[in-house]
Structures are given as structure tokens and as C-alpha cells.
Design an enzyme around this catalytic site. Structure first.
Site, PDB file in Angstrom:
ATOM      1  N   GLN A   1       2.962   9.928   1.545  1.00 40.61           N
ATOM      2  CA  GLN A   1       4.266   9.262   1.494  1.00 40.61           C
ATOM      3  C   GLN A   1       5.078   9.638   0.258  1.00 40.61           C
ATOM      4  O   GLN A   1       6.263   9.310   0.170  1.00 40.61           O
ATOM      5  CB  GLN A   1       4.092   7.739   1.527  1.00 40.61           C
ATOM      6  CG  GLN A   1       3.538   7.238   2.855  1.00 40.61           C
ATOM      7  CD  GLN A   1       3.412   5.731   2.847  1.00 40.61           C
ATOM      8  OE1 GLN A   1       2.458   5.183   2.309  1.00 40.61           O
ATOM      9  NE2 GLN A   1       4.399   5.047   3.410  1.00 40.61           N
TER      10      GLN A   1
ATOM     11  N   GLY B   1       0.847  -1.184   0.000  1.00 37.62           N
ATOM     12  CA  GLY B   1       0.000   0.000   0.000  1.00 37.62           C
ATOM     13  C   GLY B   1       0.885   1.237   0.000  1.00 37.62           C
ATOM     14  O   GLY B   1       2.037   1.182   0.455  1.00 37.62           O
TER      15      GLY B   1
ATOM     16  N   HIS C   1      -2.599   7.066   7.182  1.00 39.92           N
ATOM     17  CA  HIS C   1      -1.637   7.995   6.562  1.00 39.92           C
ATOM     18  C   HIS C   1      -2.318   9.294   6.112  1.00 39.92           C
ATOM     19  O   HIS C   1      -1.752  10.369   6.276  1.00 39.92           O
ATOM     20  CB  HIS C   1      -0.971   7.359   5.339  1.00 39.92           C
ATOM     21  CG  HIS C   1       0.243   6.545   5.654  1.00 39.92           C
ATOM     22  ND1 HIS C   1       1.361   7.072   6.247  1.00 39.92           N
ATOM     23  CD2 HIS C   1       0.533   5.234   5.432  1.00 39.92           C
ATOM     24  CE1 HIS C   1       2.283   6.124   6.387  1.00 39.92           C
ATOM     25  NE2 HIS C   1       1.804   4.994   5.905  1.00 39.92           N
TER      26      HIS C   1
ATOM     27  N   CYS D   1       6.077  -0.186   7.408  1.00 38.99           N
ATOM     28  CA  CYS D   1       5.676   0.978   6.617  1.00 38.99           C
ATOM     29  C   CYS D   1       6.858   1.417   5.771  1.00 38.99           C
ATOM     30  O   CYS D   1       7.978   1.494   6.280  1.00 38.99           O
ATOM     31  CB  CYS D   1       5.249   2.104   7.559  1.00 38.99           C
ATOM     32  SG  CYS D   1       4.734   3.594   6.705  1.00 38.99           S
ATOM     33  N   LEU D   2       6.619   1.713   4.507  1.00 38.60           N
ATOM     34  CA  LEU D   2       7.720   2.120   3.616  1.00 38.60           C
ATOM     35  C   LEU D   2       8.379   3.414   4.093  1.00 38.60           C
ATOM     36  O   LEU D   2       9.550   3.649   3.797  1.00 38.60           O
ATOM     37  CB  LEU D   2       7.224   2.276   2.172  1.00 38.60           C
ATOM     38  CG  LEU D   2       6.773   0.978   1.479  1.00 38.60           C
ATOM     39  CD1 LEU D   2       6.207   1.284   0.095  1.00 38.60           C
ATOM     40  CD2 LEU D   2       7.903  -0.036   1.381  1.00 38.60           C
TER      41      LEU D   2
ATOM     42  N   HIS E   1      -4.309   0.917   7.636  1.00 37.67           N
ATOM     43  CA  HIS E   1      -2.958   1.495   7.733  1.00 37.67           C
ATOM     44  C   HIS E   1      -2.824   2.678   6.762  1.00 37.67           C
ATOM     45  O   HIS E   1      -2.322   3.748   7.142  1.00 37.67           O
ATOM     46  CB  HIS E   1      -1.918   0.406   7.428  1.00 37.67           C
ATOM     47  CG  HIS E   1      -0.494   0.885   7.428  1.00 37.67           C
ATOM     48  ND1 HIS E   1       0.429   0.475   8.360  1.00 37.67           N
ATOM     49  CD2 HIS E   1       0.158   1.747   6.599  1.00 37.67           C
ATOM     50  CE1 HIS E   1       1.593   1.085   8.106  1.00 37.67           C
ATOM     51  NE2 HIS E   1       1.451   1.845   7.034  1.00 37.67           N
ATOM     52  N   GLU E   2      -3.273   2.487   5.516  1.00 37.70           N
ATOM     53  CA  GLU E   2      -3.154   3.567   4.516  1.00 37.70           C
ATOM     54  C   GLU E   2      -4.079   4.730   4.856  1.00 37.70           C
ATOM     55  O   GLU E   2      -3.727   5.896   4.672  1.00 37.70           O
ATOM     56  CB  GLU E   2      -3.449   3.037   3.106  1.00 37.70           C
ATOM     57  CG  GLU E   2      -2.505   1.946   2.617  1.00 37.70           C
ATOM     58  CD  GLU E   2      -1.035   2.264   2.831  1.00 37.70           C
ATOM     59  OE1 GLU E   2      -0.644   3.431   2.695  1.00 37.70           O
ATOM     60  OE2 GLU E   2      -0.276   1.327   3.161  1.00 37.70           O
TER      61      GLU E   2
HETATM   62 CO    CO Z   1       2.705   3.113   5.888  1.00 36.25          CO
END
Ligand code: CO
Length: 196
Positions: A50, A45, A151, A105-106, A147-148
Site C-alpha cells: 500500500q 493496519g 495485501h 481499506c485505505l 486483511h493485511e
Molecule cells: Co487494506
């Protein structure tokens, strides 16, 4: 085009994203770039903040989870093809008993922690053509959406940990923001010290 992923510590990750309309400029190119960026980093995701954009948009492609042999057959089959764009989403309800899953998480490389979330969600969102949908998701698909979604609300999974865990991770998080981390995808670090 691969975009740099914004690292922990950048204020854009703390902003609540703004809604967009179909007049948003170059949306097709942005979505293509976001999918390319996410896939290159083996993410499931990616949310617009991000890549530095404070807007209500995220993408999901759970294919990497479909190889997880600990999941049951039906869930794996679903995750294999679950690829979707969520524009202006709104989680309407979250139900069921909270369950733990080890999230990453990226934007926060090298940190993985168990996070508690409810297993069932109902979400309203628009697709690429700005057509509105209301859908139910469960299990890992719901987990990735939650999770997304966090963000675009300016929330990170590390916010959901115990205060003890947060204290233990403080130094590591500070190092991530300074770029003191080895990562094999392109990132932008807010507190990177330039070498003289
Ligand atoms: Co993340």
C-alpha cells in the site's frame, strides 16, 4: 514522513510480496513512516504494497477499535494495546465458523462491505529484530491480520465479495483508480488523468 497510499488499480497491490532479511535497507525509517501514514489516515493496519513496496511486511495498531462500545470489555482492552509489526508472516491455520464484518481499506476509500472470514488464526512471523514468533489471534485482531495478510498476497477485500456486489462496485472502483474521489489523506492514483 507521511507516504502516499497507493489506490485501487495499481499493479503493486496485485503482486505477491517478497520476503525480506535484516539487511533490508532503511527498515527503521520505513516502519516509522508506515506508522505515521497509517495513524494520520486513522487506519488500523497498513501493508507494504500500500506504500508501493512489494515485500512481506505489514503493521497493525487496533487502538481506534478500542472505542467501539459494541465490543466486549476484554476484546476492547486487547485492541487498545494491540500494536505489532509482522515481517515475513505465514498464516498456518484459520479455523472456526466464518463471520461477517464490515471491512474497509485505505487503498479503497469510501467502500465498506461485509466480508466473511474465519475467527481464529495461527500465524508465524518475525518481529522487528527478525525473531520468529508463532501466535494465535481471534476476533477483530485476527480479522485485521487476515486483511493485511491478503495485501501481501496481492488480494483485496473486494475480491471476496459476491459477483453481483463486484459488478455493482465496478464503476466506483474505476473512479477510485482515476482519483475521482474525495479523500482526506495523501494517495497515489494509478489512472489519474493529468489536467492540461
Ligand atoms: Co487494506
Amino acid at each position: 514522513m507521511i507516504l502516499p497510499i497507493i489506490a485501487y488499480g495499481d499493479p503493486v497491490l496485485r503482486k505477491k510480496g517478497k520476503e525480506i532479511t535484516s539487511a533490508y535497507p532503511n527498515l527503521d525509517a520505513l516502519l516509522d513512516n508506515m506508522f505515521e501514514t497509517m495513524n494520520t489516515a486513522y487506519g488500523v493496519g497498513l501493508a507494504a504494497p500500500q506504500v508501493g513496496l512489494s515485500i512481506r511486511l505489514f503493521i497493525i495498531d487496533t487502538k481506534p477499535f478500542s472505542e467501539d462500545e459494541t465490543l466486549d470489555k476484554d476484546e476492547r482492552a486487547f485492541l487498545e494495546s494491540f500494536k505489532e509489526i509482522f515481517i515475513n508472516p505465514e498464516i498456518i491455520e484459520e479455523t472456526g465458523e466464518e463471520w461477517a464484518f464490515n471491512e474497509g481499506c485505505l487503498s479503497i476509500p469510501d467502500i465498506r462491505e461485509d466480508v466473511l472470514r474465519k475467527p481464529l488464526i495461527k500465524i508465524k512471523y518475525q518481529d522487528r529484530d527478525f525473531k520468529t514468533h508463532i501466535k494465535d489471534f481471534k476476533g477483530l485482531a485476527a480479522r485485521v491480520i487476515q486483511h493485511e495478510y491478503d495485501h501481501i498476497e496481492g488480494v483485496l477485500f473486494t475480491d471476496k465479495l459476491s459477483s453481483l456486489k463486484k459488478r455493482l462496485l465496478k464503476g466506483k472502483l474505476a473512479n477510485i483508480s482515476k482519483g475521482k474521489i474525495s479523500v482526506d489523506y495523501k494517495m497515489k492514483f494509478p489512472n489519474l488523468k493529468k489536467k492540461r
